[in-house]
Motif scaffolding. Structure first.
Motif, PDB file in Angstrom:
ATOM      1  N   UNK A 293      31.706  23.962  19.780  1.00 10.09           N
ATOM      2  CA  UNK A 293      31.977  24.892  18.680  1.00 10.09           C
ATOM      3  C   UNK A 293      31.398  26.273  18.998  1.00 10.09           C
ATOM      4  N   UNK A 294      32.177  27.294  18.692  1.00 10.89           N
ATOM      5  CA  UNK A 294      31.724  28.658  18.984  1.00 10.89           C
ATOM      6  C   UNK A 294      31.980  29.630  17.834  1.00 10.89           C
ATOM      7  N   UNK A 295      32.371  29.119  16.677  1.00 11.37           N
ATOM      8  CA  UNK A 295      32.559  29.950  15.482  1.00 11.37           C
ATOM      9  C   UNK A 295      32.185  29.107  14.266  1.00 11.37           C
ATOM     10  N   UNK A 296      31.796  29.777  13.187  1.00 11.41           N
ATOM     11  CA  UNK A 296      31.254  29.045  12.040  1.00 11.41           C
ATOM     12  C   UNK A 296      31.730  29.673  10.725  1.00 11.41           C
ATOM     13  N   UNK A 297      32.216  28.806   9.844  1.00 10.99           N
ATOM     14  CA  UNK A 297      32.522  29.205   8.476  1.00 10.99           C
ATOM     15  C   UNK A 297      31.783  28.223   7.581  1.00 10.99           C
ATOM     16  N   UNK A 298      30.558  28.586   7.197  1.00 14.29           N
ATOM     17  CA  UNK A 298      29.683  27.683   6.457  1.00 14.29           C
ATOM     18  C   UNK A 298      29.053  28.403   5.263  1.00 14.29           C
ATOM     19  N   UNK A 299      29.852  28.786   4.267  1.00 14.87           N
ATOM     20  CA  UNK A 299      29.290  29.518   3.121  1.00 14.87           C
ATOM     21  C   UNK A 299      28.297  28.723   2.290  1.00 14.87           C
ATOM     22  N   UNK A 300      28.210  27.396   2.503  1.00 13.86           N
ATOM     23  CA  UNK A 300      27.218  26.614   1.761  1.00 13.86           C
ATOM     24  C   UNK A 300      25.794  27.100   2.052  1.00 13.86           C
ATOM     25  N   UNK A 301      25.602  27.797   3.158  1.00 15.05           N
ATOM     26  CA  UNK A 301      24.268  28.266   3.526  1.00 15.05           C
ATOM     27  C   UNK A 301      23.778  29.394   2.629  1.00 15.05           C
ATOM     28  N   UNK A 302      24.690  30.008   1.856  1.00 15.59           N
ATOM     29  CA  UNK A 302      24.290  31.005   0.878  1.00 15.59           C
ATOM     30  C   UNK A 302      23.878  32.325   1.496  1.00 15.59           C
ATOM     31  N   UNK A 303      23.112  33.099   0.734  1.00 19.79           N
ATOM     32  CA  UNK A 303      22.662  34.399   1.210  1.00 19.79           C
ATOM     33  C   UNK A 303      23.735  35.460   1.070  1.00 19.79           C
ATOM     34  N   UNK A 304      23.509  36.581   1.724  1.00 25.25           N
ATOM     35  CA  UNK A 304      24.410  37.734   1.612  1.00 25.25           C
ATOM     36  C   UNK A 304      25.301  37.891   2.847  1.00 25.25           C
ATOM     37  N   UNK A 305      25.424  36.853   3.631  1.00 23.69           N
ATOM     38  CA  UNK A 305      26.226  36.904   4.860  1.00 23.69           C
ATOM     39  C   UNK A 305      27.708  37.072   4.527  1.00 23.69           C
ATOM     40  N   UNK A 306      28.383  37.911   5.301  1.00 21.09           N
ATOM     41  CA  UNK A 306      29.839  38.024   5.215  1.00 21.09           C
ATOM     42  C   UNK A 306      30.428  36.915   6.089  1.00 21.09           C
ATOM     43  N   UNK A 313      34.432  37.701  13.860  1.00 24.99           N
ATOM     44  CA  UNK A 313      33.752  38.277  15.025  1.00 24.99           C
ATOM     45  C   UNK A 313      33.568  37.239  16.117  1.00 24.99           C
ATOM     46  N   UNK A 314      33.197  36.026  15.733  1.00 23.26           N
ATOM     47  CA  UNK A 314      33.021  34.951  16.712  1.00 23.26           C
ATOM     48  C   UNK A 314      34.357  34.575  17.354  1.00 23.26           C
ATOM     49  N   UNK A 315      35.409  34.534  16.550  1.00 23.38           N
ATOM     50  CA  UNK A 315      36.738  34.233  17.094  1.00 23.38           C
ATOM     51  C   UNK A 315      37.142  35.299  18.110  1.00 23.38           C
ATOM     52  N   UNK A 316      36.882  36.548  17.780  1.00 28.10           N
ATOM     53  CA  UNK A 316      37.225  37.649  18.670  1.00 28.10           C
ATOM     54  C   UNK A 316      36.497  37.523  20.005  1.00 28.10           C
ATOM     55  N   UNK A 324      39.215  28.923  23.546  1.00 26.31           N
ATOM     56  CA  UNK A 324      39.701  28.608  22.201  1.00 26.31           C
ATOM     57  C   UNK A 324      38.584  28.857  21.196  1.00 26.31           C
ATOM     58  N   UNK A 325      38.965  29.217  19.991  1.00 22.99           N
ATOM     59  CA  UNK A 325      37.990  29.408  18.912  1.00 22.99           C
ATOM     60  C   UNK A 325      37.880  28.100  18.143  1.00 22.99           C
ATOM     61  N   UNK A 326      36.692  27.513  18.163  1.00 14.43           N
ATOM     62  CA  UNK A 326      36.471  26.232  17.495  1.00 14.43           C
ATOM     63  C   UNK A 326      35.512  26.458  16.339  1.00 14.43           C
ATOM     64  N   UNK A 327      36.065  26.395  15.134  1.00 12.18           N
ATOM     65  CA  UNK A 327      35.326  26.751  13.922  1.00 12.18           C
ATOM     66  C   UNK A 327      34.691  25.511  13.308  1.00 12.18           C
ATOM     67  N   UNK A 328      33.406  25.580  13.044  1.00 13.51           N
ATOM     68  CA  UNK A 328      32.703  24.526  12.317  1.00 13.51           C
ATOM     69  C   UNK A 328      32.712  24.865  10.829  1.00 13.51           C
ATOM     70  N   UNK A 329      33.140  23.906  10.004  1.00 10.96           N
ATOM     71  CA  UNK A 329      33.155  24.120   8.549  1.00 10.96           C
ATOM     72  C   UNK A 329      33.020  22.766   7.860  1.00 10.96           C
ATOM     73  N   UNK A 330      31.816  22.445   7.380  1.00  9.64           N
ATOM     74  CA  UNK A 330      31.542  21.121   6.837  1.00  9.64           C
ATOM     75  C   UNK A 330      32.196  20.890   5.470  1.00  9.64           C
ATOM     76  N   UNK A 331      32.367  19.608   5.136  1.00  7.99           N
ATOM     77  CA  UNK A 331      32.968  19.226   3.850  1.00  7.99           C
ATOM     78  C   UNK A 331      32.270  19.871   2.669  1.00  7.99           C
ATOM     79  N   UNK A 332      30.960  20.033   2.759  1.00  7.80           N
ATOM     80  CA  UNK A 332      30.169  20.549   1.639  1.00  7.80           C
ATOM     81  C   UNK A 332      30.718  21.864   1.089  1.00  7.80           C
ATOM     82  N   UNK A 333      31.424  22.629   1.915  1.00  7.99           N
ATOM     83  CA  UNK A 333      31.974  23.905   1.463  1.00  7.99           C
ATOM     84  C   UNK A 333      33.114  23.756   0.464  1.00  7.99           C
TER      85      UNK A 333
END
Length: 380
Positions: A293-306, A313-316, A324-333
């Motif tokens: 995995x080299x990209x992450x979409x994990x808004x469950x972590x909270x905070x002010x991150x975009x 940016x990671x995909x780019x 290939x862009x491999x995005x991690x995004x857990x069920x919790x989201x």
């Protein structure tokens, strides 16, 4: 200035870790999502009960938001995935890394905690309010090519460690068990001195035999449920020992999903691990390939991150490194059992992310992890 320097260093690190391994000029995006099928927080009522008895479930995002997927959670997620199409006309697809069983609490208790019993995930769905049609929706998602289950384990639970704690009547483990809950962590209670979620986090010959049995039973059950053998696998908590890899290979698991660092359990300390670096397309001596995995979409972590901007940016970076862009995004989201507004907010962020991906890279292709693995092996 300090923030800019930090961002530049992070960007450089992201480039450096992708120098090795398999490359492609194709703009491939994979979304890997873990934990499907596992019980985490059973309900709002159980959440409150655990809070009342002193568990700080409000300090752990997985306790606050994650729960067994309901039909309405799946339907809402599928709608977002269907909102975009890649250059081949395919919708966005999630590689849904799924467990196939959960503890059968009543049977375990009836044995006076001497024996472990499990139930198939379809039986778990039938027991939980709002989940009764979840498996039917999963099959519909598979037909619509937005949902592609892969093997995440028989359970998302270290059976060996958990049962030993129950047998010695460990206070916090037993309190959790009485609520048909097992998702404890040190964020929830400082009294917990071990990890329960790392299903393959054991050492020793005896536990290797038990883990092997769990994998064999789990892969057979996966095939029974979904009608095909899983080609890829991701270990819960990214934790497994090298000795388990031939067992995975013997059960047709050719591609090992994960982060760039594998956590290897250390015998002397159940909370300490060794790290082993992996790169995209690396091949081990059992003929398996690592998918990193080299990209992450994990808004469950909270905070002010975009989270959308950071993922783009990671995909780019991945594409500029011909990866290939491999995005991690857990069920919790994506679960609304405990907080529906939270789920809806994250789904809108996902919708925005997918929309911007197809706009920025019109030649993008959405693939699954095993499709990527097949592509890697076909070109080696």
């Amino acid at each position: 200035m300090i923030l800019e320097d930090k961002m530049m260093r992070l960007s450089l690190i992201h480039y450096l870790i992708q120098l090795l391994g398999w490359r492609t000029r194709r703009k491939i995006v994979i979304i890997e999502s873990d934990d499907w099928g596992s019980i985490r927080m059973p309900s709002k009522e159980i959440y409150k009960k655990l809070l009342d008895v002193g568990f700080h479930v409000d300090r752990c995002p997985f306790s606050m938001y994650d729960s067994l997927e309901r039909g309405e959670d799946l339907s809402a997620l599928f709608d977002v995935l269907l909102s975009v199409r890649d250059k081949n006309g395919n919708p966005a697809v999630i590689t849904a890394n799924s467990v196939v069983a959960n503890p059968a609490f009543e049977c375990i208790e009836n044995s006076d905690f001497r024996e472990y019993y499990y139930e198939e995930v379809t039986d778990t769905f039938d027991k939980y309010r709002g989940c009764e049609n979840s498996f039917e929706l999963i099959k519909q998602g598979m037909d619509a090519k937005v949902w592609h289950p892969q093997f995440h384990g028989r359970e998302h639970l270290n059976i060996i460690r958990w049962m030993k704690a129950l047998q010695r009547e460990d206070e916090v483990t037993m309190l959790s068990f009485k609520q048909e809950h097992f998702g404890l962590s040190d964020k929830v209670t400082s009294k917990l001195k071990v990890r329960y979620m790392d299903a393959l986090g054991n050492v020793g010959k005896e536990t290797l035999e038990e883990e092997s049995k769990i994998i064999e039973e789990g892969t057979r059950l996966f095939e029974k449920l979904y009608g095909y053998r899983s080609k890829s696998f991701i270990a819960p908590c990214y934790t497994w020992r090298k000795e388990i890899e031939p067992v995975l290979a013997n059960n047709d698991l050719k591609y090992l999903q994960g982060l760039s660092f594998q956590q290897i359990p250390v015998q002397e300390d159940p909370l300490r691990f060794q790290s082993c670096y992996h790169y995209m397309g690396e091949k081990n001596r059992f003929g398996q390939y690592y998918i990193v995995r080299n990209a992450f979409f994990e808004p469950y972590k909270g905070g002010t991150v975009d989270y959308v901007g950071e993922c783009l940016s990671r995909i780019n970076i991945a594409f500029r490194c011909y990866k290939p862009a491999i995005i991690s995004s857990h069920r919790v989201n994506f679960i609304g059992t405990l907080d529906e507004e939270y789920r809806n907010k994250n789904l809108e962020l996902l919708r925005e992310l997918l929309k911007r991906i197809v706009q920025k890279w019109p030649d993008v292709e959405f693939l699954t992890s095993d499709q990527l693995g097949d592509l890697i092996t076909s070109r080696l």
